[in-house]
Design a protein around this motif. Structure first.
Motif, PDB file in Angstrom:
ATOM      1  N   THR A  12       0.852  -1.182   0.000  1.00 50.24           N
ATOM      2  CA  THR A  12       0.000   0.000   0.000  1.00 50.24           C
ATOM      3  C   THR A  12       0.898   1.245   0.000  1.00 50.24           C
ATOM      4  O   THR A  12       2.120   1.145   0.161  1.00 50.24           O
ATOM      5  CB  THR A  12      -0.881   0.036   1.254  1.00 50.24           C
ATOM      6  OG1 THR A  12      -0.016   0.089   2.405  1.00 50.24           O
ATOM      7  CG2 THR A  12      -1.787  -1.195   1.346  1.00 50.24           C
ATOM      8  N   LYS A  13       0.291   2.398  -0.114  1.00 48.95           N
ATOM      9  CA  LYS A  13       1.067   3.641  -0.030  1.00 48.95           C
ATOM     10  C   LYS A  13       1.775   3.726   1.318  1.00 48.95           C
ATOM     11  O   LYS A  13       2.929   4.120   1.397  1.00 48.95           O
ATOM     12  CB  LYS A  13       0.169   4.858  -0.241  1.00 48.95           C
ATOM     13  CG  LYS A  13      -0.248   5.042  -1.664  1.00 48.95           C
ATOM     14  CD  LYS A  13      -1.088   6.303  -1.828  1.00 48.95           C
ATOM     15  CE  LYS A  13      -1.513   6.434  -3.282  1.00 48.95           C
ATOM     16  NZ  LYS A  13      -2.310   7.637  -3.520  1.00 48.95           N
ATOM     17  N   ALA A  14       1.066   3.335   2.385  1.00 45.48           N
ATOM     18  CA  ALA A  14       1.674   3.354   3.722  1.00 45.48           C
ATOM     19  C   ALA A  14       2.858   2.385   3.781  1.00 45.48           C
ATOM     20  O   ALA A  14       3.884   2.678   4.400  1.00 45.48           O
ATOM     21  CB  ALA A  14       0.635   3.008   4.784  1.00 45.48           C
ATOM     22  N   GLY A  15       2.713   1.241   3.140  1.00 45.12           N
ATOM     23  CA  GLY A  15       3.811   0.269   3.104  1.00 45.12           C
ATOM     24  C   GLY A  15       5.011   0.794   2.354  1.00 45.12           C
ATOM     25  O   GLY A  15       6.160   0.611   2.778  1.00 45.12           O
ATOM     26  N   LEU A  16       4.780   1.468   1.244  1.00 44.77           N
ATOM     27  CA  LEU A  16       5.873   2.070   0.480  1.00 44.77           C
ATOM     28  C   LEU A  16       6.557   3.173   1.280  1.00 44.77           C
ATOM     29  O   LEU A  16       7.786   3.280   1.279  1.00 44.77           O
ATOM     30  CB  LEU A  16       5.349   2.629  -0.846  1.00 44.77           C
ATOM     31  CG  LEU A  16       4.998   1.591  -1.902  1.00 44.77           C
ATOM     32  CD1 LEU A  16       4.293   2.249  -3.092  1.00 44.77           C
ATOM     33  CD2 LEU A  16       6.232   0.842  -2.358  1.00 44.77           C
ATOM     34  N   GLU A  17       5.768   3.993   1.967  1.00 43.13           N
ATOM     35  CA  GLU A  17       6.346   5.049   2.807  1.00 43.13           C
ATOM     36  C   GLU A  17       7.188   4.456   3.927  1.00 43.13           C
ATOM     37  O   GLU A  17       8.259   4.955   4.254  1.00 43.13           O
ATOM     38  CB  GLU A  17       5.238   5.939   3.367  1.00 43.13           C
ATOM     39  CG  GLU A  17       4.589   6.821   2.324  1.00 43.13           C
ATOM     40  CD  GLU A  17       3.344   7.529   2.828  1.00 43.13           C
ATOM     41  OE1 GLU A  17       3.077   7.525   4.053  1.00 43.13           O
ATOM     42  OE2 GLU A  17       2.624   8.089   1.985  1.00 43.13           O
ATOM     43  N   SER A  18       6.709   3.356   4.510  1.00 39.69           N
ATOM     44  CA  SER A  18       7.453   2.672   5.567  1.00 39.69           C
ATOM     45  C   SER A  18       8.778   2.138   5.029  1.00 39.69           C
ATOM     46  O   SER A  18       9.815   2.235   5.679  1.00 39.69           O
ATOM     47  CB  SER A  18       6.600   1.548   6.149  1.00 39.69           C
ATOM     48  OG  SER A  18       7.281   0.881   7.175  1.00 39.69           O
ATOM     49  N   ALA A  19       8.730   1.580   3.818  1.00 35.58           N
ATOM     50  CA  ALA A  19       9.956   1.063   3.202  1.00 35.58           C
ATOM     51  C   ALA A  19      10.947   2.184   2.920  1.00 35.58           C
ATOM     52  O   ALA A  19      12.146   2.036   3.171  1.00 35.58           O
ATOM     53  CB  ALA A  19       9.609   0.307   1.913  1.00 35.58           C
ATOM     54  N   ARG A  20      10.448   3.293   2.437  1.00 30.60           N
ATOM     55  CA  ARG A  20      11.326   4.440   2.155  1.00 30.60           C
ATOM     56  C   ARG A  20      11.924   5.007   3.441  1.00 30.60           C
ATOM     57  O   ARG A  20      13.056   5.470   3.454  1.00 30.60           O
ATOM     58  CB  ARG A  20      10.563   5.519   1.401  1.00 30.60           C
ATOM     59  CG  ARG A  20      10.281   5.134  -0.033  1.00 30.60           C
ATOM     60  CD  ARG A  20       9.617   6.263  -0.815  1.00 30.60           C
ATOM     61  NE  ARG A  20       9.229   5.769  -2.120  1.00 30.60           N
ATOM     62  CZ  ARG A  20       7.976   5.676  -2.540  1.00 30.60           C
ATOM     63  NH1 ARG A  20       6.976   6.096  -1.791  1.00 30.60           N
ATOM     64  NH2 ARG A  20       7.710   5.208  -3.743  1.00 30.60           N
ATOM     65  N   ALA A  21      11.147   4.970   4.531  1.00 26.10           N
ATOM     66  CA  ALA A  21      11.622   5.482   5.817  1.00 26.10           C
ATOM     67  C   ALA A  21      12.522   4.459   6.521  1.00 26.10           C
ATOM     68  O   ALA A  21      13.107   4.753   7.555  1.00 26.10           O
ATOM     69  CB  ALA A  21      10.434   5.826   6.714  1.00 26.10           C
ATOM     70  N   LYS A  22      12.613   3.259   5.950  1.00 25.45           N
ATOM     71  CA  LYS A  22      13.433   2.172   6.496  1.00 25.45           C
ATOM     72  C   LYS A  22      13.048   1.823   7.927  1.00 25.45           C
ATOM     73  O   LYS A  22      13.899   1.622   8.793  1.00 25.45           O
ATOM     74  CB  LYS A  22      14.908   2.506   6.375  1.00 25.45           C
ATOM     75  CG  LYS A  22      15.307   2.682   4.929  1.00 25.45           C
ATOM     76  CD  LYS A  22      16.781   2.715   4.735  1.00 25.45           C
ATOM     77  CE  LYS A  22      16.997   2.918   3.253  1.00 25.45           C
ATOM     78  NZ  LYS A  22      18.170   2.573   2.686  1.00 25.45           N
ATOM     79  N   ASN A  23      11.738   1.762   8.186  1.00 23.37           N
ATOM     80  CA  ASN A  23      11.251   1.310   9.487  1.00 23.37           C
ATOM     81  C   ASN A  23      11.625  -0.159   9.681  1.00 23.37           C
ATOM     82  O   ASN A  23      11.795  -0.898   8.716  1.00 23.37           O
ATOM     83  CB  ASN A  23       9.731   1.475   9.579  1.00 23.37           C
ATOM     84  CG  ASN A  23       9.331   2.938   9.567  1.00 23.37           C
ATOM     85  OD1 ASN A  23      10.108   3.804   9.928  1.00 23.37           O
ATOM     86  ND2 ASN A  23       8.111   3.202   9.138  1.00 23.37           N
ATOM     87  N   ASN A  24      11.720  -0.572  10.937  1.00 14.63           N
ATOM     88  CA  ASN A  24      12.170  -1.931  11.235  1.00 14.63           C
ATOM     89  C   ASN A  24      11.407  -3.023  10.499  1.00 14.63           C
ATOM     90  O   ASN A  24      12.027  -3.879   9.874  1.00 14.63           O
ATOM     91  CB  ASN A  24      12.139  -2.178  12.745  1.00 14.63           C
ATOM     92  CG  ASN A  24      13.174  -1.359  13.473  1.00 14.63           C
ATOM     93  OD1 ASN A  24      14.025  -0.707  12.869  1.00 14.63           O
ATOM     94  ND2 ASN A  24      13.106  -1.374  14.788  1.00 14.63           N
ATOM     95  N   PRO A  25      10.061  -3.055  10.548  1.00 20.40           N
ATOM     96  CA  PRO A  25       9.349  -4.123   9.839  1.00 20.40           C
ATOM     97  C   PRO A  25       9.580  -4.079   8.326  1.00 20.40           C
ATOM     98  O   PRO A  25       9.679  -5.115   7.686  1.00 20.40           O
ATOM     99  CB  PRO A  25       7.879  -3.867  10.174  1.00 20.40           C
ATOM    100  CG  PRO A  25       7.902  -3.060  11.428  1.00 20.40           C
ATOM    101  CD  PRO A  25       9.151  -2.232  11.344  1.00 20.40           C
ATOM    102  N   ALA A  26       9.688  -2.885   7.772  1.00 19.18           N
ATOM    103  CA  ALA A  26       9.925  -2.749   6.329  1.00 19.18           C
ATOM    104  C   ALA A  26      11.311  -3.272   5.968  1.00 19.18           C
ATOM    105  O   ALA A  26      11.489  -3.939   4.945  1.00 19.18           O
ATOM    106  CB  ALA A  26       9.760  -1.300   5.894  1.00 19.18           C
ATOM    107  N   ARG A  27      12.300  -2.999   6.806  1.00 23.80           N
ATOM    108  CA  ARG A  27      13.653  -3.513   6.556  1.00 23.80           C
ATOM    109  C   ARG A  27      13.677  -5.036   6.618  1.00 23.80           C
ATOM    110  O   ARG A  27      14.360  -5.689   5.834  1.00 23.80           O
ATOM    111  CB  ARG A  27      14.644  -2.916   7.558  1.00 23.80           C
ATOM    112  CG  ARG A  27      14.996  -1.480   7.249  1.00 23.80           C
ATOM    113  CD  ARG A  27      16.289  -0.995   7.899  1.00 23.80           C
ATOM    114  NE  ARG A  27      16.675  -1.641   9.125  1.00 23.80           N
ATOM    115  CZ  ARG A  27      16.452  -1.172  10.345  1.00 23.80           C
ATOM    116  NH1 ARG A  27      15.817  -0.037  10.509  1.00 23.80           N
ATOM    117  NH2 ARG A  27      16.872  -1.811  11.407  1.00 23.80           N
ATOM    118  N   LEU A  28      12.913  -5.606   7.548  1.00 26.88           N
ATOM    119  CA  LEU A  28      12.850  -7.067   7.658  1.00 26.88           C
ATOM    120  C   LEU A  28      12.214  -7.666   6.405  1.00 26.88           C
ATOM    121  O   LEU A  28      12.705  -8.656   5.864  1.00 26.88           O
ATOM    122  CB  LEU A  28      12.063  -7.474   8.907  1.00 26.88           C
ATOM    123  CG  LEU A  28      11.911  -8.968   9.153  1.00 26.88           C
ATOM    124  CD1 LEU A  28      13.262  -9.667   9.262  1.00 26.88           C
ATOM    125  CD2 LEU A  28      11.079  -9.211  10.408  1.00 26.88           C
TER     126      LEU A  28
END
Length: 177
Positions: A12-28
């Motif tokens: 989702t857009k929120a998921g993409l934003e999380s990935a760009r922000a390199k949040n812990n769950p997104a990095r995993l």
């Protein structure tokens, strides 16, 4: 004979934003997508063995289950479990496919699924998917995707597959199997 379920998920857009922000769950999740199924075990750190599912029977109190089936549901519904059975990972342009063969699961898991198969058409199943966090910098665990299955009728919904006509696709080419 068996049952295959196919689910497609997209960030989702929120998921993409999380990935760009390199949040812990997104990095995993990025680590899983990058190293799952690769031979580079030094970087993968067993990531293949960290795929986790959660299956919850939403209407368990409404089902007329046998004593054995009630005990199975009481013990396992909503409990996360690692899917360490045989997995195959396929990569393509902009996608990752994870093929989990539950037929290779342990006896107890297969027996539980077999005992509950007769109730499948009347079950409401919520299924979640995630990668197990093992280090503090991978926390908190977040669902990658979730689905709700309702009214799955094995006899009605199953289709015959003509295996001699199945086409397999690799990342570069197609070939007739």
């Amino acid at each position: 004979p068996g049952l295959s379920l196919v689910f497609y998920f997209r960030l989702t857009k929120a998921g993409l934003e999380s990935a760009r922000a390199k949040n812990n769950p997104a990095r995993l999740l990025q680590k899983f997508c990058k190293y799952a199924g690769t031979a580079d075990e030094s970087k993968a750190s067993g990531i293949d063995r960290r795929w986790k599912n959660i299956v919850h029977i939403a209407n368990k109190d409404d089902l007329k289950l046998s004593f054995v089936s009630k005990e199975i549901v009481r013990k396992f519904s909503g409990k996360p479990f690692l899917t360490r059975s045989r997995k195959e990972v396929f990569r393509g342009k902009n996608y990752l496919e994870l093929d989990i063969n539950q037929h290779t699961s342990n006896y107890v898991k297969k027996k539980a699924v077999f005992n509950l198969k007769q109730y499948l058409a009347s079950m409401i199943l919520d299924i979640g998917f995630l990668v197990e966090a093992q280090e503090e910098d991978e926390m908190p665990e977040n669902l990658i995707g979730a689905v709700r299955l309702e009214g799955v009728n094995y006899e009605r919904d199953a289709v015959e597959v003509e295996w001699n006509r199945v086409t397999t696709t690799t990342t570069d080419e197609s070939s007739e199997s």
